[in-house]
Design a protein around this motif. Structure first.
Motif, short mmCIF file in Angstrom:
data_model
loop_
_atom_site.label_atom_id
_atom_site.label_comp_id
_atom_site.label_asym_id
_atom_site.label_seq_id
_atom_site.Cartn_x
_atom_site.Cartn_y
_atom_site.Cartn_z
N LYS A 5 44.58 -3.38 34.56
CA LYS A 5 45.41 -3.40 33.53
C LYS A 5 45.21 -4.77 32.87
O LYS A 5 44.97 -5.75 33.61
CB LYS A 5 46.93 -2.85 33.81
CG LYS A 5 47.11 -1.61 34.17
CD LYS A 5 48.55 -1.44 34.28
CE LYS A 5 48.93 0.01 34.99
NZ LYS A 5 50.28 0.29 35.17
N THR A 6 45.27 -4.66 31.46
CA THR A 6 45.12 -5.90 30.94
C THR A 6 46.59 -6.56 30.81
O THR A 6 47.44 -6.13 31.18
CB THR A 6 44.88 -5.65 29.15
OG1 THR A 6 45.98 -4.96 28.73
CG2 THR A 6 43.56 -4.80 29.16
N ALA A 46 48.31 -7.28 28.33
CA ALA A 46 49.04 -6.74 27.45
C ALA A 46 49.84 -5.59 28.00
O ALA A 46 50.96 -5.47 27.80
CB ALA A 46 48.23 -6.26 26.08
N GLU A 47 49.18 -4.70 28.91
CA GLU A 47 49.74 -3.61 29.74
C GLU A 47 50.48 -3.97 30.77
O GLU A 47 51.44 -3.28 31.01
CB GLU A 47 48.54 -2.77 30.17
CG GLU A 47 47.66 -2.13 29.07
CD GLU A 47 46.36 -1.60 29.57
OE1 GLU A 47 45.92 -0.58 29.32
OE2 GLU A 47 45.84 -2.24 30.67
N ASP A 48 50.24 -5.19 31.53
CA ASP A 48 50.98 -5.61 32.68
C ASP A 48 51.08 -6.97 32.55
O ASP A 48 50.14 -7.77 33.01
CB ASP A 48 50.23 -5.06 33.95
CG ASP A 48 51.04 -5.24 35.16
OD1 ASP A 48 52.13 -6.33 35.18
OD2 ASP A 48 50.69 -4.83 36.18
N GLY A 55 48.54 -8.18 35.01
CA GLY A 55 47.31 -7.70 34.23
C GLY A 55 46.30 -8.88 34.45
O GLY A 55 46.23 -10.14 34.64
N ASP A 103 42.90 -11.01 32.79
CA ASP A 103 42.44 -11.29 31.43
C ASP A 103 40.92 -12.03 31.87
O ASP A 103 40.97 -12.89 32.53
CB ASP A 103 43.36 -12.64 30.91
CG ASP A 103 42.87 -13.16 29.86
OD1 ASP A 103 41.74 -12.94 29.33
OD2 ASP A 103 43.62 -14.12 29.12
#
Length: 173
Positions: free
Chosen positions: A9-10, A12-14, A18, A20
């Motif tokens: 997950k990114t 932004a999602e987590d 997440g 990067d």
């Protein structure tokens, strides 16, 4: 890019765990004149890390999935400063291909990360090796900006030392 990175997950999602892609340190890739099996033997022989590894001078673990990896690291952030204890957990184990451990997100230390050590066979007596450290979550980019340069130096030194050790063992073998 490793499979787990593609599927993660990114931020932004987590925002806690997440991924990067801009917060990843990667060592140089070294070509090693020894089979992947010999490199794997060196990487998994934790009691001998102090004989060859300039960054991680002590490592203790069963290397089972989820097992702790208790390490003593040389503090590259302070140019040879005091050693640093480190505790991470095995999260990837594919013989002769991948050895990974991760630092979890903790309430008192919200800086999760994952280290992957990747071996790629290139022939019966050769392979390549590189290592990554993905600094995860919303804090990951800040950790990367602070620690990325010295982690890269430490990982490059380790890659070169691993190459020398594996080639020495293979030649003696």
């Amino acid at each position: 890019m490793l499979d787990w990175m593609k599927a993660a997950k990114t931020v932004a999602e987590d925002p806690v765990m997440g991924f990067d892609p801009n917060a990843v340190t990667r060592s140089e890739t070294v070509a090693i004149n020894a089979p992947a099996s010999v490199v794997w033997q060196v990487l998994t022989d934790l009691p001998r890390y102090n004989e060859w590894n300039p960054f991680c001078i002590r490592a203790v673990s069963t290397l089972e999935m989820g097992a702790p990896v208790e390490m003593t690291l040389i503090n590259y952030a302070t140019a040879g400063g005091p050693t640093v204890p480190n505790l991470e957990y095995v999260c990837g184990f594919e013989p002769e291909r991948l050895l990974s451990w991760e630092f979890p997100n903790l309430d008192f230390w919200p800086y999760p990360a994952r280290r992957d050590q990747v071996i790629t066979p290139t022939g019966p007596d050769s392979c390549t090796y590189y290592s990554t450290d993905a600094f995860l979550g919303a804090n990951g980019i800040h950790v990367f900006r602070f620690a990325g340069p010295w982690v890269k130096r430490a990982f490059d030194d380790t890659a070169q030392a691993l190459k020398a050790r594996a080639e020495q063992l293979h030649a003696a073998g």
